[in-house]
Design an enzyme around this catalytic site. Sequence first.
Site, mmCIF file in Angstrom:
data_model
loop_
_atom_site.group_PDB
_atom_site.id
_atom_site.type_symbol
_atom_site.label_atom_id
_atom_site.label_comp_id
_atom_site.label_asym_id
_atom_site.label_seq_id
_atom_site.Cartn_x
_atom_site.Cartn_y
_atom_site.Cartn_z
ATOM 1 N N LYS A 32 0.966 -0.808 4.700
ATOM 2 C CA LYS A 32 1.379 -0.807 6.117
ATOM 3 C C LYS A 32 0.918 0.471 6.800
ATOM 4 C CE LYS A 32 5.766 -1.282 5.257
ATOM 5 N NZ LYS A 32 5.662 -1.386 3.789
ATOM 6 N N THR A 33 1.286 1.591 6.207
ATOM 7 C CA THR A 33 0.926 2.866 6.812
ATOM 8 C C THR A 33 -0.597 3.023 6.824
ATOM 9 O OG1 THR A 33 3.010 3.750 5.994
ATOM 10 C CG2 THR A 33 1.391 5.348 6.741
ATOM 11 N N ASP A 218 5.834 3.401 12.871
ATOM 12 C CA ASP A 218 5.950 3.150 11.424
ATOM 13 C C ASP A 218 7.438 3.130 11.061
ATOM 14 O OD1 ASP A 218 5.211 2.671 8.824
ATOM 15 O OD2 ASP A 218 4.388 4.665 8.425
ATOM 16 N N GLU A 219 7.754 2.485 9.970
ATOM 17 C CA GLU A 219 9.157 2.400 9.496
ATOM 18 C C GLU A 219 10.077 1.904 10.606
ATOM 19 O OE1 GLU A 219 9.749 3.103 6.312
ATOM 20 O OE2 GLU A 219 8.217 4.533 5.660
ATOM 21 N N GLN A 249 13.503 -2.429 3.402
ATOM 22 C CA GLN A 249 13.586 -0.990 3.181
ATOM 23 C C GLN A 249 14.446 -0.276 4.218
ATOM 24 O OE1 GLN A 249 10.048 1.164 1.609
ATOM 25 N NE2 GLN A 249 8.949 -0.705 2.101
ATOM 26 N N ARG A 600 8.513 3.047 -5.416
ATOM 27 C CA ARG A 600 7.769 4.298 -5.306
ATOM 28 C C ARG A 600 6.805 4.446 -6.480
ATOM 29 N NH1 ARG A 600 7.491 4.246 -0.810
ATOM 30 N NH2 ARG A 600 8.623 2.317 -1.037
HETATM 31 P P1 ATP Z 1 5.764 1.830 2.058
HETATM 32 O O1 ATP Z 1 6.423 0.512 2.290
HETATM 33 O O2 ATP Z 1 6.240 2.462 0.808
HETATM 34 O O3 ATP Z 1 5.763 2.706 3.271
HETATM 35 P P2 ATP Z 1 3.095 1.055 2.769
HETATM 36 O O4 ATP Z 1 3.141 -0.406 2.972
HETATM 37 O O5 ATP Z 1 3.095 1.913 3.954
HETATM 38 O O6 ATP Z 1 4.218 1.470 1.740
HETATM 39 P P3 ATP Z 1 0.774 2.529 1.971
HETATM 40 O O7 ATP Z 1 1.459 3.799 1.658
HETATM 41 O O8 ATP Z 1 -0.015 2.434 3.215
HETATM 42 O O9 ATP Z 1 1.792 1.322 1.880
HETATM 43 O O10 ATP Z 1 -0.205 2.112 0.775
HETATM 44 C C1 ATP Z 1 0.217 2.062 -0.582
HETATM 45 C C2 ATP Z 1 -0.930 2.394 -1.522
HETATM 46 O O11 ATP Z 1 -1.886 1.344 -1.503
HETATM 47 C C3 ATP Z 1 -1.667 3.631 -1.123
HETATM 48 O O12 ATP Z 1 -1.979 4.349 -2.289
HETATM 49 C C4 ATP Z 1 -2.932 3.118 -0.435
HETATM 50 O O13 ATP Z 1 -3.989 4.021 -0.551
HETATM 51 C C5 ATP Z 1 -3.203 1.834 -1.198
HETATM 52 N N1 ATP Z 1 -3.902 0.794 -0.407
HETATM 53 C C6 ATP Z 1 -3.506 0.260 0.766
HETATM 54 N N2 ATP Z 1 -4.373 -0.709 1.188
HETATM 55 C C7 ATP Z 1 -5.353 -0.778 0.256
HETATM 56 C C8 ATP Z 1 -6.551 -1.608 0.101
HETATM 57 N N3 ATP Z 1 -6.878 -2.522 0.984
HETATM 58 N N4 ATP Z 1 -7.293 -1.395 -0.991
HETATM 59 C C9 ATP Z 1 -6.936 -0.467 -1.909
HETATM 60 N N5 ATP Z 1 -5.846 0.322 -1.827
HETATM 61 C C10 ATP Z 1 -5.056 0.165 -0.767
HETATM 62 MG MG MG Z 2 4.463 3.371 4.638
#
Ligand code: ATP
Ligand code: MG
Length: 738
Positions: A32-33, A218-219, A249, A600
Site C-alpha cells: 500500500k505504502t 496513508d493508514e 489494522q 511485521r
Molecule cells: P503495511 O500494511 O504494513 O503498512 P503496506 O501494504 O504499506 O504494509 P509496504 O510497506 O508498501 O506494504 O510493502 C511491503 C513490502 O513489500 C516492502 O518490503 C516492499 O518493498 C515490498 N513490495 C511492495 N510491492 C512490491 C512489488 N510489486 N514487488 C516486490 N516487492 C514489493
Molecule cells: Mg504501509
Amino acid sequence: MKELYDLNPQQREAALYTEGPLLILAGAGSGKTSTMTHRIAYLITEKGVSPYNILAVTFTNKAAGEMRDRVEALIGGGVGMWILTFHAACLRVLRKHAGLLGYEKDFVVYDPTDQKAAMKNIVKEMNLDDKRYTPAYFLSVISDCKEKALDPKQYLETYGEDHKTKIIYQAYTAYEKLLKKNNAMDFDDLLLNAVKVFEKDEAALLEYQERFRYIMVDEYQDTNQIQYTFVKMLAERHSNICVVGDDDQCIYQWRGADIRNILEFENDFKDAKVVKLEQNYRSTANILSAAHSVIANNRSRKAKKLWTSKEKGNKLAYYRADNERDEARYVAQEIDRLKTTDRRYSDFAILYRTNAQSRTFEEALSAREIPYRVLGGLRYYDRKEVKDIISYMRLVQNPADDLALMRIINEPKRGIGAKTVEKLQTLAEVRDISLFEALLDDAVVSSLPAKASKGIRQMTGVIQSYSREQENFKVSDIYEGILDKTGYRKALEEQNTLEAEGRLENLMEFKSVIYDYEKGDMDLALPDFMERIALLAEVDNHDENENAVVLMTMHSAKGLEFPFVFLPGMEDGLFPGWRAFEREEGLEEERRLCYVGMTRAKERLWLTSANVRTLFGKTELTRESQFLRELDKHLVDGDAIIEKKRSSRSAPSLDGYAGEKPFNPFDSLKYVKEQANDLLERNIPMEDFEPGDHVKHPKFGIGMVVKVGEQIIEVAFRDGSYKKLAIGIAPLTRYIKE
Ligand code: ATP
Ligand code: MG
C-alpha cells in the site's frame, strides 16, 4: 521511471488511476505504502503534476520521513511537496491563517508539559480539590472533547449539567481562555483550528483546495473524526483523493480513530474506485496464513485474503516458557543462534504489548552482550519512576547522597520549588553538611511553607527510620514502605490517567526485580541489591549505528517490517489485555493488533508465553492467549508443546476451558483454587514432580511447580508467594485430575 514496472497489475492500476476518488484497500504488506509513493512519483514525472500540488499525510514522523525518502529516491528531489503528519500539515495552514481565529501568526504550540502547567494554575484558581480533579484528568477530558470538536458549551449541552460536568465545563472554559491569552494552541487545537479556518473562510479553503489537487492519506483506518473532516474538505473540489488503508489494522480506536471512515469511503466519495491488493510481498506463506487464521475471527471486517508467491518458509515457532525470565532467555538465545555473519542485529525485533515487558528482555540481551534499542519508550532503568524509587533506596542506604535527594525532594510533589532547593543547597554548603542533614534542622524546615515542611518531615522520617533499621527489613519491605509512606504511590494513583497507570505498572515491575534477587538470595541486604542494580542501570547499551535488536510495542511497529519477529507474552490478560474482555469491540481491536504484530515479520515469527509470569509485582499462573488458540496449529512448530501440556496432568490452564468465557489471568490463582476442588489428592514421591504440576503444601496451600532442581523445587503458590523448597523434605503432595 523504471520502478513502476515492478508494480503488479493491481498496484499499477492504483498508481496510474490519478483522477477521482480512490480507495486502496488491502491487507498488511501488500505494498500500500509502496503503491502510494509510486503514485506520487508517477504524478510528478509522467503526468507533469507540480510537487506543489501534492499533499500526502500519514500518522507518525517516522512514516512521513520514510515516505519522503522513498519518493525522493524515485524522482530525485521533490521541492514544495507536502509529505507530512496531520499535525504538521495543520500547523502549516495555521501559520498562515490563524489570524482568522484571533491568534497572532507567531502563536506558540503547547506541548503536554506546558498544558499541564497551564491546567495546574486553573485548578488552583478554581480552588478545587486537586486530588479529585487532577490537571491530567481535566486535560484528558478536554482532549476527548477536542477530538469530537466539542467546545465547552457543546460539552455541557451534550453531557448534562450535573455537578461534575459543570466543573469540567468551567475548567475547560478557563483553559481555553488561558491558551488564547497566551496566544497558544495545544496539539488537538492544531487539527481543530485548521478545520475551523476552512469552515470560516471560503477563500482560505479554496486556496488549499486549488493547491492540493492530489491528496493522499496513508493508514486511513486510523483517522479520527477531525482528521477525516480536514481531508474531506480539502478534497471536495477536485475529488482526487486516494486513501490507503486496512480495516484489519485499525488499532487506535481507543484514541478516537473511527474505523467507519474507511468502511464508508465509498459512500462519502461518489464513484470511488476501489482497488484491492491481494498479494503480500512481505511475509512467507506460513506467516501470512497464520496471521489470517487469527484475524478471521473478527466479525466486523471486510472479507479479504492475501496470497503470496513466496515459499512457505519456516513454520512459526512457539515456546511456552517456565516464566518470564526463561522466556527472555529463550528469545536472546534464539537471536544468538540465528545472528550469523550475513545478518544484522537490526534484523530482529521484539514487539510486546506493554512497555513494562521490556525489562526482562533488556536484561537477557545484556547478559549475552547483544546490542539492543528500545524504541518509543525508555529503557526500563531510564524511566522516571524507576530512577525516583532507586534514588529513595540510595538515600536509605546513604542519606548523604545529595544527588539522589535532589532527584526526589519534590517527588511526589511537596511544594518545593527550585528556589527553595537552591537555598537549601547553599545552607548545606555553608555549614558543610549534607542536604539531608540540612533537612533535619527543625528551624530550617519550619521556615518553609506548611505543605512543604510537612512533606519534608514525612520524607526524612521515612528515610531515617529505614536507614537505621535496614538490617531488619527485607529489601522488598523497604521498597513497599517507601512507596506507601512517602505518598509516592498515592500521588500516582490520584492522577488517574493512563500515563500514571503506566508508571504504577513500571513500579510494580520493579518489585519483580527485587523478588528475583530475593529468590536467589534469601538474606539479600540492601547494599548488595543496590550494587547489582547500579551495574544494570548504568550499562549503556545504546548502539549509535543502529545495528541493534529493536524493542518496541506492537502499536509503534505499525507500517514497519523486520526479517525476524518475536511476539512475547501471548497470554490472556496480557495479550489480549484483560480490559479487552469487557467488550467485544475491545477484543477485536486487540486481535487487529495481533494481526499487525504478526504481519511485521518477513521470514520468521516466534510466539512465546510464560507458564508463570511475574509482572507488575505479582506472580501468577497464566493461560495461553486466546489468539494462540485461534491460530492454525499446523503452521506452528512447538505446537507439540501446547498439546503435551494440554493433555498432560500438568496443564494448569487449558483443560476444559477452551471456548468458554474469556479468562482473566489476574484471577488465575483463584482459578487454580476452583480447579483444585475437582482434583483428586494423591501422594506421589517428590522426585516425580515436573514444572507445571499442581501441588499442595499444608502451610502454603495449592500451587504450581515452576522449576525442579537437584535439591530444590520452586513453587508458585496461589496466595502469590513463591517458595524454594527442599526436595524430599518439604511435605508436598500432588494434585491430579481423575
Ligand atoms: P503495511 O500494511 O504494513 O503498512 P503496506 O501494504 O504499506 O504494509 P509496504 O510497506 O508498501 O506494504 O510493502 C511491503 C513490502 O513489500 C516492502 O518490503 C516492499 O518493498 C515490498 N513490495 C511492495 N510491492 C512490491 C512489488 N510489486 N514487488 C516486490 N516487492 C514489493
Ligand atoms: Mg504501509
